[in-house]
Design a protein around this motif. Structure first.
Motif, PDB file in Angstrom:
ATOM      1  N   ALA A 199       1.005  -1.250  -0.103  1.00  0.00           N
ATOM      2  CA  ALA A 199       0.144  -0.338   0.188  1.00  0.00           C
ATOM      3  C   ALA A 199       0.854   1.134  -0.188  1.00  0.00           C
ATOM      4  N   MET A 200       1.657   1.303   1.241  1.00  0.00           N
ATOM      5  CA  MET A 200       3.193   2.377   0.532  1.00  0.00           C
ATOM      6  C   MET A 200       3.817   2.473  -0.094  1.00  0.00           C
ATOM      7  N   PHE A 201       4.352   1.241  -0.599  1.00  0.00           N
ATOM      8  CA  PHE A 201       4.886   1.669  -2.096  1.00  0.00           C
ATOM      9  C   PHE A 201       3.648   2.074  -3.603  1.00  0.00           C
ATOM     10  N   VAL A 202       3.078   1.536  -3.636  1.00  0.00           N
ATOM     11  CA  VAL A 202       2.216   2.677  -3.937  1.00  0.00           C
ATOM     12  C   VAL A 202       1.126   3.644  -4.473  1.00  0.00           C
ATOM     13  N   GLY A 203       1.089   4.191  -3.080  1.00  0.00           N
ATOM     14  CA  GLY A 203       0.948   5.402  -2.876  1.00  0.00           C
ATOM     15  C   GLY A 203       2.067   6.064  -2.775  1.00  0.00           C
ATOM     16  N   LEU A 204       3.633   6.067  -3.038  1.00  0.00           N
ATOM     17  CA  LEU A 204       4.535   6.193  -3.176  1.00  0.00           C
ATOM     18  C   LEU A 204       4.202   7.028  -4.526  1.00  0.00           C
ATOM     19  N   VAL A 205       4.196   5.972  -4.947  1.00  0.00           N
ATOM     20  CA  VAL A 205       5.124   5.251  -6.593  1.00  0.00           C
ATOM     21  C   VAL A 205       3.800   6.361  -7.512  1.00  0.00           C
ATOM     22  N   THR A 206       2.932   6.774  -7.074  1.00  0.00           N
ATOM     23  CA  THR A 206       1.792   7.487  -7.721  1.00  0.00           C
ATOM     24  C   THR A 206       1.347   8.395  -7.479  1.00  0.00           C
ATOM     25  N   MET A 207       2.739   8.656  -6.040  1.00  0.00           N
ATOM     26  CA  MET A 207       2.038  10.235  -5.851  1.00  0.00           C
ATOM     27  C   MET A 207       0.882  10.579  -5.096  1.00  0.00           C
ATOM     28  N   LEU A 208      -0.024   9.603  -5.008  1.00  0.00           N
ATOM     29  CA  LEU A 208      -0.892   9.367  -3.792  1.00  0.00           C
ATOM     30  C   LEU A 208      -1.498  10.060  -2.420  1.00  0.00           C
TER      31      LEU A 208
END
Length: 160
Positions: free
Chosen positions: A47-56
């Motif tokens: 969840a953190m990885f996706v959030g950080l990579v997508t800038m969410l």
């Protein structure tokens, strides 16, 4: 936000390590360590990885820094990448998940080779505190017992 996520991942890891070291090695406690500990940390990481990579989610970078160059895979590039709260918590969660998985493997391996729980405890604590060092020491110690018991690299006895 990041301090809360950091606290959550640490509690998950500490509880799972406590179960691994102290609880009976039965299916339910081992399932808790694997799914309630390792898998939960992996889910938090994802969840953190996706959030950080997508800038969410805001990584909360150190003030005045430019955006990191994700293609700069060097010491300097990684240093710049980890100059945010989000990246530090992401990296820490990575360590927690993999160290816990390693500890679970060590415990199961030690049980299979007949090492007592008391003997295992220092290796598990060392793996909790310094993952690769704990794994290295365990690999060195287990080798003699593995050879004496007839275990091969495949994990099977010569007769099996």
């Amino acid at each position: 936000m990041w301090q809360g996520v950091f606290g959550f991942t640490n509690v998950v890891a500490l509880l799972a390590w406590a179960v691994l070291v102290l609880a009976p090695r039965k299916p339910l406690p081992l399932a808790y360590v694997l799914y309630g500990g390792v898998a939960m940390l992996c889910l938090a990481y994802a969840a953190m990885f996706v959030g950080l990579v997508t800038m969410l989610v805001d990584p909360v970078r150190d003030p005045g820094l430019a955006e990191p160059d994700l293609l700069n895979y060097s010491v300097v590039g990684l240093k710049d990448l980890f100059r945010s709260e989000g990246a530090i918590v992401l990296g820490w969660t990575h360590y927690l998940a993999l160290d816990l998985f390693t500890g679970l493997w060590i415990a199961r391996d030690a049980d299979a080779k007949g090492f007592s729980r008391v003997f295992q405890a220092p290796f598990l604590v060392l793996t909790f505190m310094a993952g690769p060092l704990g794994l290295l020491v365990w690999l060195l110690v287990r080798e003699r017992r593995a050879r004496k018991s007839g275990w091969t690299r495949s994990g099977k006895t010569p007769a099996g």
